[in-house]
Motif scaffolding. Structure first.
Motif, PDB file in Angstrom:
ATOM      1  N   GLU A  11       6.478  16.053  -6.727  1.00 46.04           N
ATOM      2  CA  GLU A  11       6.303  16.872  -5.524  1.00 46.04           C
ATOM      3  C   GLU A  11       6.024  15.995  -4.298  1.00 46.04           C
ATOM      4  O   GLU A  11       6.552  16.253  -3.213  1.00 46.04           O
ATOM      5  CB  GLU A  11       5.169  17.877  -5.728  1.00 46.04           C
ATOM      6  CG  GLU A  11       5.431  18.874  -6.831  1.00 46.04           C
ATOM      7  CD  GLU A  11       6.698  19.696  -6.614  1.00 46.04           C
ATOM      8  OE1 GLU A  11       6.791  20.369  -5.575  1.00 46.04           O
ATOM      9  OE2 GLU A  11       7.607  19.657  -7.476  1.00 46.04           O
ATOM     10  N   LEU A  12       5.195  14.977  -4.459  1.00 41.65           N
ATOM     11  CA  LEU A  12       4.872  14.115  -3.310  1.00 41.65           C
ATOM     12  C   LEU A  12       6.101  13.329  -2.869  1.00 41.65           C
ATOM     13  O   LEU A  12       6.390  13.219  -1.674  1.00 41.65           O
ATOM     14  CB  LEU A  12       3.723  13.162  -3.669  1.00 41.65           C
ATOM     15  CG  LEU A  12       2.365  13.803  -3.962  1.00 41.65           C
ATOM     16  CD1 LEU A  12       1.319  12.719  -4.241  1.00 41.65           C
ATOM     17  CD2 LEU A  12       1.888  14.689  -2.807  1.00 41.65           C
ATOM     18  N   CYS A  13       6.836  12.796  -3.828  1.00 45.13           N
ATOM     19  CA  CYS A  13       8.032  12.016  -3.492  1.00 45.13           C
ATOM     20  C   CYS A  13       9.056  12.902  -2.779  1.00 45.13           C
ATOM     21  O   CYS A  13       9.700  12.467  -1.816  1.00 45.13           O
ATOM     22  CB  CYS A  13       8.655  11.416  -4.746  1.00 45.13           C
ATOM     23  SG  CYS A  13       7.640  10.142  -5.492  1.00 45.13           S
ATOM     24  N   ALA A  14       9.185  14.136  -3.251  1.00 41.39           N
ATOM     25  CA  ALA A  14      10.166  15.041  -2.633  1.00 41.39           C
ATOM     26  C   ALA A  14       9.818  15.293  -1.170  1.00 41.39           C
ATOM     27  O   ALA A  14      10.703  15.568  -0.348  1.00 41.39           O
ATOM     28  CB  ALA A  14      10.205  16.361  -3.398  1.00 41.39           C
ATOM     29  N   ALA A  15       8.543  15.183  -0.840  1.00 44.22           N
ATOM     30  CA  ALA A  15       8.122  15.392   0.553  1.00 44.22           C
ATOM     31  C   ALA A  15       8.088  14.078   1.337  1.00 44.22           C
ATOM     32  O   ALA A  15       7.547  14.019   2.440  1.00 44.22           O
ATOM     33  CB  ALA A  15       6.744  16.059   0.569  1.00 44.22           C
ATOM     34  N   GLY A  16       8.627  13.015   0.726  1.00 43.77           N
ATOM     35  CA  GLY A  16       8.752  11.752   1.446  1.00 43.77           C
ATOM     36  C   GLY A  16       7.550  10.829   1.333  1.00 43.77           C
ATOM     37  O   GLY A  16       7.478   9.801   2.011  1.00 43.77           O
ATOM     38  N   ARG A  17       6.615  11.165   0.472  1.00 45.90           N
ATOM     39  CA  ARG A  17       5.442  10.290   0.306  1.00 45.90           C
ATOM     40  C   ARG A  17       5.763   9.144  -0.658  1.00 45.90           C
ATOM     41  O   ARG A  17       6.538   9.316  -1.599  1.00 45.90           O
ATOM     42  CB  ARG A  17       4.256  11.082  -0.254  1.00 45.90           C
ATOM     43  CG  ARG A  17       3.801  12.260   0.603  1.00 45.90           C
ATOM     44  CD  ARG A  17       3.012  11.807   1.815  1.00 45.90           C
ATOM     45  NE  ARG A  17       2.700  12.943   2.676  1.00 45.90           N
ATOM     46  CZ  ARG A  17       1.573  13.638   2.625  1.00 45.90           C
ATOM     47  NH1 ARG A  17       0.653  13.331   1.728  1.00 45.90           N
ATOM     48  NH2 ARG A  17       1.364  14.620   3.474  1.00 45.90           N
ATOM     49  N   SER A  18       5.130   7.999  -0.436  1.00 44.28           N
ATOM     50  CA  SER A  18       5.309   6.882  -1.371  1.00 44.28           C
ATOM     51  C   SER A  18       4.235   6.967  -2.453  1.00 44.28           C
ATOM     52  O   SER A  18       3.066   7.220  -2.175  1.00 44.28           O
ATOM     53  CB  SER A  18       5.228   5.543  -0.634  1.00 44.28           C
ATOM     54  OG  SER A  18       3.976   5.433   0.022  1.00 44.28           O
ATOM     55  N   VAL A  19       4.666   6.790  -3.703  1.00 48.14           N
ATOM     56  CA  VAL A  19       3.779   7.027  -4.846  1.00 48.14           C
ATOM     57  C   VAL A  19       3.945   5.906  -5.876  1.00 48.14           C
ATOM     58  O   VAL A  19       5.061   5.449  -6.125  1.00 48.14           O
ATOM     59  CB  VAL A  19       4.126   8.380  -5.531  1.00 48.14           C
ATOM     60  CG1 VAL A  19       3.239   8.615  -6.765  1.00 48.14           C
ATOM     61  CG2 VAL A  19       3.987   9.544  -4.549  1.00 48.14           C
ATOM     62  N   THR A  20       2.818   5.523  -6.458  1.00 50.09           N
ATOM     63  CA  THR A  20       2.852   4.635  -7.621  1.00 50.09           C
ATOM     64  C   THR A  20       2.163   5.343  -8.770  1.00 50.09           C
ATOM     65  O   THR A  20       1.082   5.901  -8.592  1.00 50.09           O
ATOM     66  CB  THR A  20       2.092   3.318  -7.313  1.00 50.09           C
ATOM     67  OG1 THR A  20       2.823   2.594  -6.338  1.00 50.09           O
ATOM     68  CG2 THR A  20       1.942   2.460  -8.563  1.00 50.09           C
ATOM     69  N   ILE A  21       2.801   5.340  -9.941  1.00 50.40           N
ATOM     70  CA  ILE A  21       2.157   5.890 -11.142  1.00 50.40           C
ATOM     71  C   ILE A  21       1.697   4.723 -12.014  1.00 50.40           C
ATOM     72  O   ILE A  21       2.480   3.802 -12.280  1.00 50.40           O
ATOM     73  CB  ILE A  21       3.136   6.769 -11.963  1.00 50.40           C
ATOM     74  CG1 ILE A  21       3.609   7.977 -11.145  1.00 50.40           C
ATOM     75  CG2 ILE A  21       2.484   7.238 -13.267  1.00 50.40           C
ATOM     76  CD1 ILE A  21       4.593   8.884 -11.889  1.00 50.40           C
ATOM     77  N   LEU A  22       0.451   4.775 -12.439  1.00 48.64           N
ATOM     78  CA  LEU A  22      -0.073   3.758 -13.351  1.00 48.64           C
ATOM     79  C   LEU A  22      -0.341   4.428 -14.691  1.00 48.64           C
ATOM     80  O   LEU A  22      -1.170   5.340 -14.783  1.00 48.64           O
ATOM     81  CB  LEU A  22      -1.368   3.151 -12.791  1.00 48.64           C
ATOM     82  CG  LEU A  22      -1.256   2.560 -11.377  1.00 48.64           C
ATOM     83  CD1 LEU A  22      -2.608   2.033 -10.912  1.00 48.64           C
ATOM     84  CD2 LEU A  22      -0.199   1.452 -11.319  1.00 48.64           C
TER      85      LEU A  22
ATOM     86  N   ARG B 249       0.833  -1.197   0.000  1.00 52.47           N
ATOM     87  CA  ARG B 249       0.000   0.000   0.000  1.00 52.47           C
ATOM     88  C   ARG B 249       0.873   1.255   0.000  1.00 52.47           C
ATOM     89  O   ARG B 249       1.815   1.374   0.762  1.00 52.47           O
ATOM     90  CB  ARG B 249      -0.912  -0.043   1.228  1.00 52.47           C
ATOM     91  CG  ARG B 249      -1.744   1.195   1.365  1.00 52.47           C
ATOM     92  CD  ARG B 249      -2.774   0.995   2.427  1.00 52.47           C
ATOM     93  NE  ARG B 249      -3.090   2.288   3.022  1.00 52.47           N
ATOM     94  CZ  ARG B 249      -4.153   2.500   3.763  1.00 52.47           C
ATOM     95  NH1 ARG B 249      -4.992   1.535   4.009  1.00 52.47           N
ATOM     96  NH2 ARG B 249      -4.364   3.685   4.276  1.00 52.47           N
ATOM     97  N   GLN B 250       0.518   2.195  -0.857  1.00 50.87           N
ATOM     98  CA  GLN B 250       1.265   3.443  -1.024  1.00 50.87           C
ATOM     99  C   GLN B 250       0.491   4.600  -0.394  1.00 50.87           C
ATOM    100  O   GLN B 250      -0.693   4.470  -0.074  1.00 50.87           O
ATOM    101  CB  GLN B 250       1.430   3.743  -2.515  1.00 50.87           C
ATOM    102  CG  GLN B 250       2.170   2.672  -3.287  1.00 50.87           C
ATOM    103  CD  GLN B 250       3.672   2.763  -3.110  1.00 50.87           C
ATOM    104  OE1 GLN B 250       4.330   3.593  -3.693  1.00 50.87           O
ATOM    105  NE2 GLN B 250       4.229   1.906  -2.268  1.00 50.87           N
ATOM    106  N   ASP B 251       1.160   5.742  -0.278  1.00 55.94           N
ATOM    107  CA  ASP B 251       0.415   6.932   0.145  1.00 55.94           C
ATOM    108  C   ASP B 251      -0.528   7.372  -0.970  1.00 55.94           C
ATOM    109  O   ASP B 251      -1.689   7.688  -0.725  1.00 55.94           O
ATOM    110  CB  ASP B 251       1.383   8.072   0.490  1.00 55.94           C
ATOM    111  CG  ASP B 251       2.162   7.786   1.766  1.00 55.94           C
ATOM    112  OD1 ASP B 251       1.555   7.217   2.695  1.00 55.94           O
ATOM    113  OD2 ASP B 251       3.358   8.117   1.812  1.00 55.94           O
ATOM    114  N   THR B 252      -0.023   7.405  -2.207  1.00 55.99           N
ATOM    115  CA  THR B 252      -0.854   7.907  -3.314  1.00 55.99           C
ATOM    116  C   THR B 252      -0.617   7.106  -4.585  1.00 55.99           C
ATOM    117  O   THR B 252       0.530   6.807  -4.926  1.00 55.99           O
ATOM    118  CB  THR B 252      -0.531   9.405  -3.589  1.00 55.99           C
ATOM    119  OG1 THR B 252      -0.791  10.150  -2.404  1.00 55.99           O
ATOM    120  CG2 THR B 252      -1.397   9.955  -4.722  1.00 55.99           C
ATOM    121  N   ILE B 253      -1.701   6.821  -5.282  1.00 61.21           N
ATOM    122  CA  ILE B 253      -1.611   6.257  -6.637  1.00 61.21           C
ATOM    123  C   ILE B 253      -1.948   7.388  -7.603  1.00 61.21           C
ATOM    124  O   ILE B 253      -2.983   8.048  -7.459  1.00 61.21           O
ATOM    125  CB  ILE B 253      -2.619   5.105  -6.835  1.00 61.21           C
ATOM    126  CG1 ILE B 253      -2.264   3.920  -5.934  1.00 61.21           C
ATOM    127  CG2 ILE B 253      -2.668   4.674  -8.310  1.00 61.21           C
ATOM    128  CD1 ILE B 253      -3.348   2.857  -5.860  1.00 61.21           C
TER     129      ILE B 253
END
Ligand SMILES: Cc1cc2nc3c(=O)[nH]c(=O)nc-3n(C[C@H](O)[C@H](O)[C@H](O)COP(=O)(O)OP(=O)(O)OC[C@H]3O[C@@H](n4cnc5c(N)ncnc54)[C@H](O)[C@@H]3O)c2cc1C
Length: 442
Positions: free
Chosen positions: A36-47, A18-22
Motif C-alpha cells: 500500500e505504501l509503495c503504491a502511494a509512492g513511498r519508499s519502503v524497506t522490508i527487513l 534513508r527510506q520513508d518507512t522500514i
C-alpha cells in the motif's frame, strides 16, 4: 519507485539510503503495508529474519513426496473475512474446498460418539443452552470499539471458568472446553472464543465450518501475488535487534550490525518475539508486559499420511490422547489419505510417532501412520507460538494498547487485530489500518 528487490543477507556493510518507512517482518501484515505504501509512492524497506516471506503462512513441499502442505495458516472464509475475499478477487486466486471426511467422532468422557451430535442425546437441552449463552455473550461485543470501554470484564476470565459458570452437564461442559482450538482452556480468555463467534455473524456453526476453504495453490500463491506488487527493497535473513527513535528519524539495527534509517518504522512481527528486540525509548509497560508473558497460542498442526481409515474420512474432535481435532485434507494418489491433526498445551510430543499413532487411533482405531511432518512454531525463534490466543484479563487491560503507535514506530500483525487475531484476516486488518495512518501522515 524501484521495482521489487529481494536481497539475501550477504554481509554486514551494506549502505542503504534513508527510506520513508522500514517494515520489520515480511509476513502478510508487513507485505500488505509495504504494498500500500509503495503504491502511494513511498519508499519502503522490508527487513525479514527468515530466508522466505510469509511468516506464519508457509506452504511447503513434503520431503520424499510430490505433495505440498500448509504448515501454518490454511483456511479462509471469504463470507466473513472481507479483506481476504478482496485479495482473492484482486489476484484472481483459486480457492478450493477441503475433503474433511464425513464420519464425525467425538470423545465424550470415556466413550467415542459417532455422528453429528457431539454429546449424548440426553444432554441436548444443555447443549442448546450452552451454545445460546455463548452466542448471547458474543452479542455484547461491539466490534472495533476499544475493549476496555465495553464493560466486558466478566467475560475476560478463563474459558474454563466461563464454561464452568454456565453449570452445564459434564458432557456438554467437556465439549465446550474443547473450543479453545488446542490451547489450554484454563489459560485462555473466554473473549478469544466469544469474539470468534462475533466475527462469524454470532454463529457457532459458521465458526466451526470456517475450516473448509483453502487456496488451491497454497498460501504461497497469496504471498507471491502480493510480493509481485511490493515495489520495495526486501532484505531476507535480516534479524532486527534494535530500534531507536530520535526527533526526526528511526534507526533500525540488525543482529549482524547493519543499520537502516527511515522517517517511520512498523513492527509487524509476532507479539511473542517483541521481547527479543530492544527499543530506545523503551516500549510502553503494557506492550512489554504482553511480550514478556506471551500469548498462549500453543496450538500445533501435525500432518499425517494415514492408511486404513474409513473410506468416507474421519472428522475427530475432543480431548483424546493429545490430538484434539483430526480431519482429512485430501486423498493421495499413491494411496492413503493426508490428514491434519491439532494438538496443544503440550499434550502430545509431536516428534513421538507412536504417541501420534495412539492419538489418531482414538478416532480411527485401525489407522496406520506412515508419515508425519510439521513445523514447530513454538520452537521457531521468529514466531515463538502459533496463532494468537490471549490470557484471561488480556483483552480488557492490554489489547488496545498493543496497536497504539509510539512516536515514529507503528505496530501491525494479526496478533493485534480486534477480533481476527487467530486469522490471516487479522494481518490484513491491522496492515491496512497502519498503511492508512502512515499515508495520512505528511
Ligand atoms: C499452525 C498455524 C495454523 C494456522 N491456521 C490458520 C488458518 O487456518 N487460517 C488463518 O486465517 N490463519 C491461521 N493461522 C494464523 C495466521 O497464519 C497468522 O495469523 C498470520 O499469518 C500472521 O501474519 P502476520 O504478518 O501478522 O505475522 P507473521 O506471519 O508471524 O509475520 C511476522 C514476520 O516477522 C518476522 N520476524 C520475526 N521477528 C523478526 C525480527 N526480529 N526481525 C525481522 N523479522 C522478524 C517473521 O519471520 C515473520 O515473517 C495459523 C497459524 C499457525 C501458526
Amino acid at each position: 519507485m524501484t521495482s521489487t528487490t529481494l536481497l539475501k543477507n550477504r554481509g554486514a556493510h551494506m549502505s542503504v539510503q534513508r527510506q520513508d518507512t522500514i517494515v520489520i517482518g515480511g509476513g502478510l501484515a508487513g507485505l500488505v503495508i509495504a504494498r500500500e505504501l509503495c503504491a502511494a509512492g513511498r519508499s519502503v524497506t522490508i527487513l525479514e529474519a527468515r530466508s522466505r516471506l510469509g511468516g506464519r503462512v508457509y506452504f511447503d513441499s513434503v520431503k520424499g513426496t510430490d505433495e505440498s502442505a500448509e504448515l501454518g495458516g490454511q483456511w479462509i472464509d471469504p463470507n466473513y473475512q472481507p479483506l481476504i475475499a478482496a485479495e482473492i478477487n484482486r489476484y484472481n486466486l483459486e480457492i478450493t474446498h477441503g475433503d474433511p471426511g464425513t464420519e464425525q467422532r467425538t470423545v465424550s468422557g470415556d466413550q467415542v460418539l459417532h455422528g453429528m451430535l457431539p454429546i449424548p442425546p440426553d444432554d441436548i437441552v444443555d447443549l442448546e443452552r450452552g451454545v445460546w449463552e455463548c452466542l448471547a455473550a458474543s452479542r455484547r461485543i461491539e466490534y472495533g470499539r476499544p475493549w476496555e470501554e465495553q464493560g466486558l470484564d466478566d467475560l475476560d476470565v478463563s474459558w474454563a471458568e466461563y464454561v464452568r459458570g454456565l453449570k452445564l452437564s459434564p458432557a456438554v461442559e467437556e465439549y465446550l472446553m474443547t473450543w479453545t482450538s488446542a490451547s489450554d482452556p484454563e489459560q485462555s480468555s473466554a473473549l478469544n472464543i466469544l469474539v470468534l463467534f462475533a466475527t462469524f455473524g454470532h454463529s457457532a456453526w459458521a465458526a466451526y465450518n470456517s475450516m473448509e476453504l483453502k487456496f488451491t495453490h497454497g498460501t504461497a500463491s497469496l504471498v507471491d501475488a502480493i510480493t509481485s506488487e511490493v515495489r520495495a527493497e526486501i532484505h531476507l535473513d535480516t534479524v532486527v535487534a534494535h530500534v531507536e527513535q530520535s526527533a526526526d528519524e528511526v534507526t533500525v539495527t540488525t543482529a549482524d550490525g547493519r543499520t537502516f534509517t527511515a522517517t517511520t518504522a512498523v513492527l509487524a512481527t509476532p507479539v511473542n518475539t517483541w521481547e527479543d528486540v530492544t527499543f530506545s525509548p523503551p516500549l510502553s509497560e503494557a506492550k512489554q508486559e504482553v511480550s514478556r508473558l506471551k500469548h498462549v497460542g500453543t496450538g500445533q498442526k501435525i500432518w499425517m499420511q494415514l492408511t486404513d481409515t474409513p473410506a468416507g474420512g474421519v472428522l475427530g474432535w475432543g480431548f483424546g490422547k493429545g490430538v484434539n481435532w483430526l480431519l482429512r485434507d485430501r486423498q493421495l494418489s499413491e494411496g492413503g489419505d493426508l490428514y491434519v491433526g491439532f494438538t496443544g498445551g503440550g499434550s502430545l510430543d509431536v516428534d513421538d510417532h507412536d504417541a501420534i499413532r495412539d492419538a489418531v487411533r482414538v478416532f480411527a482405531p485401525e489407522a496406520e501412520v506412515t508419515r508425519t511432518f510439521e513445523h514447530n512454531w513454538l520452537k521457531d525463534p521468529y514466531a515463538k507460538g502459533g496463532w494468537a490466543v490471549f490470557r484471561p484479563g488480556h483483552f480488557t487491560r492490554f489489547h488496545s494498547e498493543l496497536s497504539r503507535p509510539e512516536g515514529r514506530l507503528h505496530f501491525a500483525g494479526a496478533d493485534l487485530s480486534f477480533g481476527q487475531q487467530l486469522w490471516m484476516e487479522g494481518a490484513f486488518e491491522t496492515g491496512f489500518q497502519v498503511a492508512d495512518r502512515l499515508l495520512r501522515r505528511k
